[in-house]
Design a protein around this motif. Sequence first.
Motif, PDB file in Angstrom:
ATOM      1  N   VAL A 118       0.865  -1.177   0.000  1.00 17.01           N
ATOM      2  CA  VAL A 118       0.000   0.000   0.000  1.00 17.01           C
ATOM      3  C   VAL A 118       0.900   1.224   0.000  1.00 17.01           C
ATOM      4  N   GLN A 119       0.734   2.088  -0.988  1.00 14.98           N
ATOM      5  CA  GLN A 119       1.525   3.318  -1.047  1.00 14.98           C
ATOM      6  C   GLN A 119       0.741   4.457  -0.412  1.00 14.98           C
ATOM      7  N   VAL A 120       1.423   5.250   0.401  1.00 12.38           N
ATOM      8  CA  VAL A 120       0.810   6.416   1.021  1.00 12.38           C
ATOM      9  C   VAL A 120       1.696   7.619   0.736  1.00 12.38           C
ATOM     10  N   ASP A 121       1.113   8.627   0.095  1.00  8.35           N
ATOM     11  CA  ASP A 121       1.803   9.891  -0.159  1.00  8.35           C
ATOM     12  C   ASP A 121       1.187  10.950   0.731  1.00  8.35           C
ATOM     13  N   VAL A 122       2.038  11.705   1.425  1.00  5.49           N
ATOM     14  CA  VAL A 122       1.582  12.790   2.286  1.00  5.49           C
ATOM     15  C   VAL A 122       2.009  14.102   1.640  1.00  5.49           C
ATOM     16  N   THR A 123       1.016  14.962   1.401  1.00  2.00           N
ATOM     17  CA  THR A 123       1.277  16.253   0.763  1.00  2.00           C
ATOM     18  C   THR A 123       0.898  17.393   1.703  1.00  2.00           C
ATOM     19  N   ASP A 124       1.571  18.531   1.507  1.00  2.00           N
ATOM     20  CA  ASP A 124       1.236  19.726   2.282  1.00  2.00           C
ATOM     21  C   ASP A 124       0.183  20.539   1.530  1.00  2.00           C
ATOM     22  N   THR A 125      -0.177  21.689   2.077  1.00  2.00           N
ATOM     23  CA  THR A 125      -1.236  22.498   1.469  1.00  2.00           C
ATOM     24  C   THR A 125      -0.810  23.124   0.141  1.00  2.00           C
ATOM     25  N   ARG A 126       0.468  23.108  -0.167  1.00  2.00           N
ATOM     26  CA  ARG A 126       0.959  23.606  -1.462  1.00  2.00           C
ATOM     27  C   ARG A 126       0.998  22.492  -2.518  1.00  2.00           C
ATOM     28  N   GLY A 127       0.671  21.261  -2.108  1.00  2.00           N
ATOM     29  CA  GLY A 127       0.693  20.136  -3.029  1.00  2.00           C
ATOM     30  C   GLY A 127       2.039  19.442  -3.117  1.00  2.00           C
ATOM     31  N   THR A 128       2.978  19.825  -2.273  1.00  4.90           N
ATOM     32  CA  THR A 128       4.302  19.209  -2.248  1.00  4.90           C
ATOM     33  C   THR A 128       4.253  17.897  -1.473  1.00  4.90           C
ATOM     34  N   THR A 129       4.795  16.834  -2.051  1.00  4.16           N
ATOM     35  CA  THR A 129       4.883  15.564  -1.337  1.00  4.16           C
ATOM     36  C   THR A 129       6.024  15.673  -0.336  1.00  4.16           C
ATOM     37  N   VAL A 130       5.668  15.576   0.958  1.00  6.07           N
ATOM     38  CA  VAL A 130       6.671  15.734   2.015  1.00  6.07           C
ATOM     39  C   VAL A 130       7.111  14.401   2.608  1.00  6.07           C
ATOM     40  N   PHE A 131       6.334  13.356   2.345  1.00  3.70           N
ATOM     41  CA  PHE A 131       6.570  12.055   2.982  1.00  3.70           C
ATOM     42  C   PHE A 131       5.950  10.995   2.086  1.00  3.70           C
ATOM     43  N   ARG A 132       6.607   9.866   2.000  1.00  2.00           N
ATOM     44  CA  ARG A 132       6.063   8.734   1.231  1.00  2.00           C
ATOM     45  C   ARG A 132       6.335   7.463   2.026  1.00  2.00           C
ATOM     46  N   ALA A 133       5.339   6.586   2.048  1.00  3.51           N
ATOM     47  CA  ALA A 133       5.500   5.304   2.731  1.00  3.51           C
ATOM     48  C   ALA A 133       4.957   4.193   1.849  1.00  3.51           C
ATOM     49  N   VAL A 134       5.568   3.029   1.974  1.00  2.00           N
ATOM     50  CA  VAL A 134       4.994   1.806   1.417  1.00  2.00           C
ATOM     51  C   VAL A 134       4.808   0.877   2.608  1.00  2.00           C
ATOM     52  N   ILE A 135       3.544   0.547   2.853  1.00  2.00           N
ATOM     53  CA  ILE A 135       3.198  -0.341   3.967  1.00  2.00           C
ATOM     54  C   ILE A 135       2.909  -1.712   3.373  1.00  2.00           C
ATOM     55  N   THR A 136       3.630  -2.692   3.841  1.00  3.72           N
ATOM     56  CA  THR A 136       3.405  -4.056   3.384  1.00  3.72           C
ATOM     57  C   THR A 136       2.368  -4.696   4.301  1.00  3.72           C
ATOM     58  N   MET A 137       1.215  -4.978   3.716  1.00  8.28           N
ATOM     59  CA  MET A 137       0.153  -5.670   4.452  1.00  8.28           C
ATOM     60  C   MET A 137       0.255  -7.160   4.120  1.00  8.28           C
ATOM     61  N   TRP A 138       0.064  -8.002   5.121  1.00  2.21           N
ATOM     62  CA  TRP A 138       0.053  -9.448   4.924  1.00  2.21           C
ATOM     63  C   TRP A 138      -1.409  -9.868   4.865  1.00  2.21           C
ATOM     64  N   VAL A 139      -1.834 -10.371   3.704  1.00  2.00           N
ATOM     65  CA  VAL A 139      -3.236 -10.748   3.468  1.00  2.00           C
ATOM     66  C   VAL A 139      -3.325 -12.266   3.379  1.00  2.00           C
ATOM     67  N   THR A 140      -4.225 -12.833   4.189  1.00  2.45           N
ATOM     68  CA  THR A 140      -4.440 -14.280   4.190  1.00  2.45           C
ATOM     69  C   THR A 140      -5.937 -14.583   4.217  1.00  2.45           C
ATOM     70  N   PRO A 141      -6.327 -15.752   3.702  1.00  7.67           N
ATOM     71  CA  PRO A 141      -7.715 -16.167   3.872  1.00  7.67           C
ATOM     72  C   PRO A 141      -8.012 -16.368   5.356  1.00  7.67           C
ATOM     73  N   LYS A 142      -9.236 -16.050   5.765  1.00  8.87           N
ATOM     74  CA  LYS A 142      -9.616 -16.323   7.143  1.00  8.87           C
ATOM     75  C   LYS A 142      -9.715 -17.815   7.347  1.00  8.87           C
ATOM     76  N   ARG A 143      -9.337 -18.258   8.522  1.00  7.97           N
ATOM     77  CA  ARG A 143      -9.457 -19.670   8.861  1.00  7.97           C
ATOM     78  C   ARG A 143     -10.903 -19.988   9.182  1.00  7.97           C
ATOM     79  N   GLU A 144     -11.294 -21.173   8.795  1.00 10.92           N
ATOM     80  CA  GLU A 144     -12.647 -21.620   9.123  1.00 10.92           C
ATOM     81  C   GLU A 144     -12.703 -21.938  10.607  1.00 10.92           C
ATOM     82  N   ARG A 145     -13.788 -21.510  11.244  1.00 10.81           N
ATOM     83  CA  ARG A 145     -13.965 -21.778  12.679  1.00 10.81           C
ATOM     84  C   ARG A 145     -14.560 -23.160  12.870  1.00 10.81           C
ATOM     85  N   ALA A 146     -14.027 -23.846  13.863  1.00 12.57           N
ATOM     86  CA  ALA A 146     -14.513 -25.214  14.136  1.00 12.57           C
ATOM     87  C   ALA A 146     -15.785 -25.189  14.935  1.00 12.57           C
TER      88      ALA A 146
END
Length: 160
Positions: free
Chosen positions: A132-160
């Motif tokens: 997931v990419q996140v760009d943070v901009t200021d009120t002038r439209g300048t990108t001041v910060f950028r992050a890439v967050i790695t999310m771990w996605v898995t199927p939900k386990r079936e409940r017994a």
Amino acid sequence: MTRTSNRVLDLWHRMAAKPGGKWLFTRLICLRAPYFATIRPTFDTLEPGRASVRMGKRRAVHNHIGTVHAIAMCNMAELAGGVMTDVTVPSTHRWIPKGMTVEYLAKAETDLLATASAGDVPDAPEGQDYPVQVDVTDTRGTTVFRAVITMWVTPKRERA
């Protein structure tokens, strides 16, 4: 991957157009994950694959030089990226942040807007990284910060 109904997205759709609805929606999210309240965020947009969050520049989020602290921007990025992931991943799957890389590109001297975006959700039966990419901009439209967050996605386990 097919998307089914999502409680968070349904709540957003019910509240966002009402006066104070975006503010109240964000407060409810912060009740669920209280640490996010420390930056006093407000969601601006929310849809599968995209979210944006605003944060005001105020003394409580300053660093020693009077600009927005790097960790406040990390907090903002994780909020935008996490809620965006939550409304994007199908109800048959679950997710958790696995890691985050960040770039500090300019001084954050104004109010900020974090915009999270991502591509298609992986459908790996054993789990897969979802960047997931996140760009943070200021009120002038300048990108001041950028992050890439790695999310771990898995199927939900079936409940017994």
